[in-house]
Design a protein around this motif. Structure first.
Motif, PDB file in Angstrom:
ATOM      1  N   PRO A   1       0.960  -1.266   0.142  1.00  0.00           N
ATOM      2  CA  PRO A   1      -0.007  -0.041  -0.069  1.00  0.00           C
ATOM      3  C   PRO A   1       0.764   1.096   0.294  1.00  0.00           C
ATOM      4  CG  PRO A   1       0.202  -0.879   2.192  1.00  0.00           C
ATOM      5  CD  PRO A   1       0.906  -2.042   1.169  1.00  0.00           C
ATOM      6  N   ASP A   2       0.617   2.014  -0.958  1.00  0.00           N
ATOM      7  CA  ASP A   2       1.574   3.313  -1.184  1.00  0.00           C
ATOM      8  C   ASP A   2       0.804   4.499  -1.352  1.00  0.00           C
ATOM      9  OD1 ASP A   2       4.643   2.578  -0.816  1.00  0.00           O
ATOM     10  OD2 ASP A   2       3.678   0.883  -2.072  1.00  0.00           O
ATOM     11  N   GLY A   3       1.084   5.685  -1.268  1.00  0.00           N
ATOM     12  CA  GLY A   3       0.716   6.907  -1.558  1.00  0.00           C
ATOM     13  C   GLY A   3       1.091   7.274  -2.956  1.00  0.00           C
ATOM     14  N   ILE A   4       0.919   8.629  -3.484  1.00  0.00           N
ATOM     15  CA  ILE A   4       1.111   8.734  -4.880  1.00  0.00           C
ATOM     16  C   ILE A   4       1.676  10.348  -4.708  1.00  0.00           C
ATOM     17  CG2 ILE A   4      -1.183   9.507  -5.109  1.00  0.00           C
ATOM     18  CD1 ILE A   4       1.354   8.623  -7.911  1.00  0.00           C
ATOM     19  N   PRO A   5       2.945  10.618  -5.099  1.00  0.00           N
ATOM     20  CA  PRO A   5       3.964   9.490  -5.370  1.00  0.00           C
ATOM     21  C   PRO A   5       4.329   8.846  -3.981  1.00  0.00           C
ATOM     22  CG  PRO A   5       5.121  11.649  -5.556  1.00  0.00           C
ATOM     23  CD  PRO A   5       3.529  11.863  -5.253  1.00  0.00           C
ATOM     24  N   SER A   6       4.839   7.702  -3.890  1.00  0.00           N
ATOM     25  CA  SER A   6       5.428   6.734  -3.108  1.00  0.00           C
ATOM     26  C   SER A   6       6.919   6.947  -3.093  1.00  0.00           C
ATOM     27  CB  SER A   6       5.029   5.261  -3.244  1.00  0.00           C
ATOM     28  OG  SER A   6       5.888   4.595  -2.489  1.00  0.00           O
ATOM     29  N   GLY A   7       7.354   7.608  -1.672  1.00  0.00           N
ATOM     30  CA  GLY A   7       8.881   7.397  -1.355  1.00  0.00           C
ATOM     31  C   GLY A   7       9.507   5.950  -1.653  1.00  0.00           C
ATOM     32  N   ARG A   8       8.691   5.078  -1.207  1.00  0.00           N
ATOM     33  CA  ARG A   8       9.241   4.061  -1.059  1.00  0.00           C
ATOM     34  C   ARG A   8       9.515   3.225  -2.584  1.00  0.00           C
ATOM     35  NH1 ARG A   8       6.448   1.487   2.891  1.00  0.00           N
ATOM     36  NH2 ARG A   8       4.705   1.466   1.533  1.00  0.00           N
ATOM     37  N   GLN A   9       8.494   3.677  -3.324  1.00  0.00           N
ATOM     38  CA  GLN A   9       8.618   3.245  -4.821  1.00  0.00           C
ATOM     39  C   GLN A   9       9.942   3.845  -5.591  1.00  0.00           C
ATOM     40  OE1 GLN A   9       7.160   0.430  -5.933  1.00  0.00           O
ATOM     41  NE2 GLN A   9       6.187   0.424  -4.009  1.00  0.00           N
ATOM     42  N   ILE A  10      10.048   5.341  -5.227  1.00  0.00           N
ATOM     43  CA  ILE A  10      11.191   5.909  -5.665  1.00  0.00           C
ATOM     44  C   ILE A  10      12.400   5.580  -5.273  1.00  0.00           C
ATOM     45  CG2 ILE A  10      12.179   8.151  -5.600  1.00  0.00           C
ATOM     46  CD1 ILE A  10       9.182   9.416  -5.633  1.00  0.00           C
ATOM     47  N   GLN A  11      12.793   5.111  -3.998  1.00  0.00           N
ATOM     48  CA  GLN A  11      13.874   4.647  -3.490  1.00  0.00           C
ATOM     49  C   GLN A  11      14.197   3.138  -4.178  1.00  0.00           C
ATOM     50  OE1 GLN A  11      12.390   4.493   1.147  1.00  0.00           O
ATOM     51  NE2 GLN A  11      14.840   4.655   1.092  1.00  0.00           N
ATOM     52  N   LEU A  12      13.118   2.259  -4.484  1.00  0.00           N
ATOM     53  CA  LEU A  12      13.343   1.011  -5.212  1.00  0.00           C
ATOM     54  C   LEU A  12      13.750   1.146  -6.663  1.00  0.00           C
ATOM     55  CD1 LEU A  12      10.166  -0.953  -3.970  1.00  0.00           C
ATOM     56  CD2 LEU A  12      12.507  -1.204  -3.177  1.00  0.00           C
ATOM     57  N   ALA A  13      13.261   2.353  -7.095  1.00  0.00           N
ATOM     58  CA  ALA A  13      13.610   2.508  -8.621  1.00  0.00           C
ATOM     59  C   ALA A  13      14.908   3.287  -8.823  1.00  0.00           C
ATOM     60  CB  ALA A  13      12.688   3.548  -9.141  1.00  0.00           C
ATOM     61  N   ALA A  14      15.506   3.832  -7.697  1.00  0.00           N
ATOM     62  CA  ALA A  14      17.102   4.060  -7.649  1.00  0.00           C
ATOM     63  C   ALA A  14      17.776   3.039  -8.044  1.00  0.00           C
ATOM     64  CB  ALA A  14      17.094   4.984  -6.253  1.00  0.00           C
TER      65      ALA A  14
ATOM     66  N   ALA B   1       3.246  11.958 -11.435  1.00  0.00           N
ATOM     67  CA  ALA B   1       3.663  12.032 -10.193  1.00  0.00           C
ATOM     68  C   ALA B   1       4.986  11.442 -10.267  1.00  0.00           C
ATOM     69  CB  ALA B   1       2.491  11.407  -9.274  1.00  0.00           C
ATOM     70  N   TYR B   2       5.457  10.363 -10.919  1.00  0.00           N
ATOM     71  CA  TYR B   2       6.806   9.744 -10.966  1.00  0.00           C
ATOM     72  C   TYR B   2       7.706  10.528 -11.952  1.00  0.00           C
ATOM     73  CZ  TYR B   2       4.786   6.542  -7.541  1.00  0.00           C
ATOM     74  OH  TYR B   2       4.457   5.961  -6.419  1.00  0.00           O
ATOM     75  N   ALA B   3       7.415  11.617 -12.361  1.00  0.00           N
ATOM     76  CA  ALA B   3       8.116  11.906 -13.664  1.00  0.00           C
ATOM     77  C   ALA B   3       9.729  12.242 -13.251  1.00  0.00           C
ATOM     78  CB  ALA B   3       7.720  13.210 -14.250  1.00  0.00           C
ATOM     79  N   GLY B   4      10.457  11.737 -13.678  1.00  0.00           N
ATOM     80  CA  GLY B   4      12.061  11.857 -13.602  1.00  0.00           C
ATOM     81  C   GLY B   4      12.508  10.470 -12.924  1.00  0.00           C
ATOM     82  N   ASN B   5      11.846   9.771 -12.662  1.00  0.00           N
ATOM     83  CA  ASN B   5      12.033   8.425 -11.825  1.00  0.00           C
ATOM     84  C   ASN B   5      12.039   7.184 -12.800  1.00  0.00           C
ATOM     85  OD1 ASN B   5      12.528   9.089  -9.018  1.00  0.00           O
ATOM     86  ND2 ASN B   5      10.597  10.186  -9.420  1.00  0.00           N
ATOM     87  N   ASP B   6      12.842   6.325 -12.937  1.00  0.00           N
ATOM     88  CA  ASP B   6      12.783   5.440 -13.779  1.00  0.00           C
ATOM     89  C   ASP B   6      11.672   4.187 -13.189  1.00  0.00           C
ATOM     90  OD1 ASP B   6      13.279   3.317 -15.658  1.00  0.00           O
ATOM     91  OD2 ASP B   6      15.202   2.795 -15.189  1.00  0.00           O
ATOM     92  N   ILE B   7      10.375   4.806 -13.637  1.00  0.00           N
ATOM     93  CA  ILE B   7       9.216   4.235 -13.209  1.00  0.00           C
ATOM     94  C   ILE B   7       8.212   3.919 -14.278  1.00  0.00           C
ATOM     95  CG2 ILE B   7       7.213   3.770 -11.637  1.00  0.00           C
ATOM     96  CD1 ILE B   7       9.004   5.390  -9.379  1.00  0.00           C
ATOM     97  N   THR B   8       7.867   2.837 -14.824  1.00  0.00           N
ATOM     98  CA  THR B   8       7.254   2.543 -15.754  1.00  0.00           C
ATOM     99  C   THR B   8       5.616   2.152 -15.344  1.00  0.00           C
ATOM    100  OG1 THR B   8       8.686   1.816 -17.294  1.00  0.00           O
ATOM    101  CG2 THR B   8       6.317   1.322 -17.722  1.00  0.00           C
ATOM    102  N   ILE B   9       4.735   2.864 -15.717  1.00  0.00           N
ATOM    103  CA  ILE B   9       3.208   2.556 -15.083  1.00  0.00           C
ATOM    104  C   ILE B   9       2.350   1.745 -16.095  1.00  0.00           C
ATOM    105  CG2 ILE B   9       1.180   3.484 -14.237  1.00  0.00           C
ATOM    106  CD1 ILE B   9       3.711   4.158 -12.464  1.00  0.00           C
ATOM    107  N   VAL B  10       1.859   0.984 -15.850  1.00  0.00           N
ATOM    108  CA  VAL B  10       1.148  -0.130 -16.845  1.00  0.00           C
ATOM    109  C   VAL B  10      -0.565   0.012 -16.402  1.00  0.00           C
ATOM    110  CG1 VAL B  10       0.749  -2.219 -17.848  1.00  0.00           C
ATOM    111  CG2 VAL B  10       2.858  -1.561 -17.345  1.00  0.00           C
ATOM    112  N   THR B  11      -1.360   0.215 -16.848  1.00  0.00           N
ATOM    113  CA  THR B  11      -2.766   0.044 -16.856  1.00  0.00           C
ATOM    114  C   THR B  11      -3.467  -0.677 -18.206  1.00  0.00           C
ATOM    115  OG1 THR B  11      -3.497   2.261 -17.608  1.00  0.00           O
ATOM    116  CG2 THR B  11      -2.719   2.000 -15.354  1.00  0.00           C
ATOM    117  N   ASP B  12      -4.894  -1.051 -17.945  1.00  0.00           N
ATOM    118  CA  ASP B  12      -5.514  -1.474 -19.040  1.00  0.00           C
ATOM    119  C   ASP B  12      -6.459  -0.363 -19.877  1.00  0.00           C
ATOM    120  OD1 ASP B  12      -7.144  -1.816 -17.348  1.00  0.00           O
ATOM    121  OD2 ASP B  12      -7.969  -3.480 -18.016  1.00  0.00           O
TER     122      ASP B  12
END
Length: 351
Positions: A195-208, A249-260
């Motif tokens: 469970p994460d907020g937007i943007p998530s500091g945890r996901q940004i840490q992982l993407a680093a 919200a994740y611009a500038g991070n190596d994070i790809t967002i996938v939805t249908d």
């Protein structure tokens, strides 16, 4: 009200504020999470307003925090709404408490305000051997801390996506919140759900540590019988955001967002800032008044601020994950503060 301090991190960000009249204790989750932001910001706000000095213990397991508040060993905590529900029935992580004692403890929990800053996501490193999130058999998946609301929601996410149950067709990995990032970046798992907020500091840490991909719940699965059961489960509520806003919200991070489709859809973990019914009514009034007056600070103090669904207006209860399967009441002092600010509070939240 307790005067003693739990071991933790003292929040004292306003050295020139008027001396606080009371010292309160609080517990929250790890750095980077939305409850952590809410609780530490609240501590700073209360200190600046001269209402209280709050000593915050970080990295706590909120299952334990809820019980500590109910037992009078802790003044405040961020609580996933499912936990008072489970405590009231003496089930799940509170099975050792028992039905009778659990109901007694839960009946004394009171809400100061609500928020819903965390929604469930599924993610993996781009190098992971995952081609289809509906086929997760045989993988090692981090799905939450050792127990509690986040683990329940995480297991539900994997089951919804793939039909698999923890321990049967995939290996669920659980660690305390402070160890989450290290466990994932260390290569101990193939994927994660949290469970994460937007943007998530945890996901940004992982993407680093390398490019990651985050997924929402595909539309057909969300609309399925199981999907709707999960969305409507105690402590959950629906979440939807235009995918372009989500990606921005994740611009500038190596994070790809996938939805249908053109929205990022999932379910949120409904939260409340809780205390006990023994808190002085005037103190609760002062806390919530300071909270309401600090709306700009909460919303502008972090990128996640505007997306926390913090209750700065009318409260109907249902939108906050209450007044249904979860039956909690607001503190009378909190209700008085909302009404003094011109807001309405549903009768279902009154004692």
């Amino acid at each position: 009200m307790m005067k003693s301090a739990l071991a933790g991190v003292a929040i004292a960000l306003a050295p020139f504020a008027v001396a606080a009249q009371v010292t309160l204790t609080s517990e929250t989750s790890s750095v980077g999470s939305s409850p952590h932001y809410v609780d530490t910001t609240l501590a700073a706000v209360l200190d600046s307003a001269g209402v209280a000095t709050v000593q915050v213990t970080e990295g706590a397991t909120l299952t334990n925090s809820v019980q500590a508040v109910a037992e009078g060993r802790l003044d405040m905590a961020s609580a996933p709404m499912i936990l008072p529900f489970l405590l009231s029935r003496g089930i799940g992580p509170y099975s050792g408490v028992g039905v009778e004692e659990g109901a007694k403890l839960a009946s004394g929990i009171r809400v100061l305000f609500f928020h819903a800053g965390s929604h469930q996501i599924f993610g993996h490193y781009n190098s992971a051997p995952i081609e289809d999130i509906r086929n997760l058999e045989g993988l090692r998946i981090w799905n939450g801390p050792p127990r509690g609301a986040a683990l329940t929601s995480g297991r539900a996410m994997v089951q919804l996506l793939s039909g698999l149950k923890d321990g049967e067709a995939y290996e669920g990995i659980q660690t305390p919140w402070p160890d989450t990032v290290a466990t994932i970046t260390g290569g101990g798992v193939d994927a994660w759900t949290s469970p994460d907020g937007i943007p998530s500091g945890r996901q940004i840490q992982l993407a680093a540590a390398g490019g990651i991909t985050l997924y929402d719940v595909p539309s057909d699965l969300l609309a399925s019988e199981l999907g709707q059961q999960i969305v409507a489960a105690p402590g959950h509520a629906p979440f939807s955001m235009p995918v372009e806003e989500y990606r921005a919200a994740y611009a500038g991070n190596d994070i790809t967002i996938v939805t249908d489709d053109d929205t990022f859809d999932s379910y949120v973990t409904a939260f409340a800032e809780i205390t006990s019914d023994s808190m002085d009514e005037q103190l609760a009034f002062d806390i919530v008044t300071a909270f309401l007056e600090a709306q700009d600070r909460f919303e502008q103090g972090s990128p996640i601020g505007p997306n926390l669904a913090l209750t700065f207006g009318d409260i109907n209860g249902v939108s906050q994950g209450a007044c249904g399967a979860v039956q909690v009441k607001m503190h009378p002092g909190a209700i008085r503060a909302y009404e003094a600010a011109g807001h309405t509070v549903s009768d279902c939240l009154r004692s």
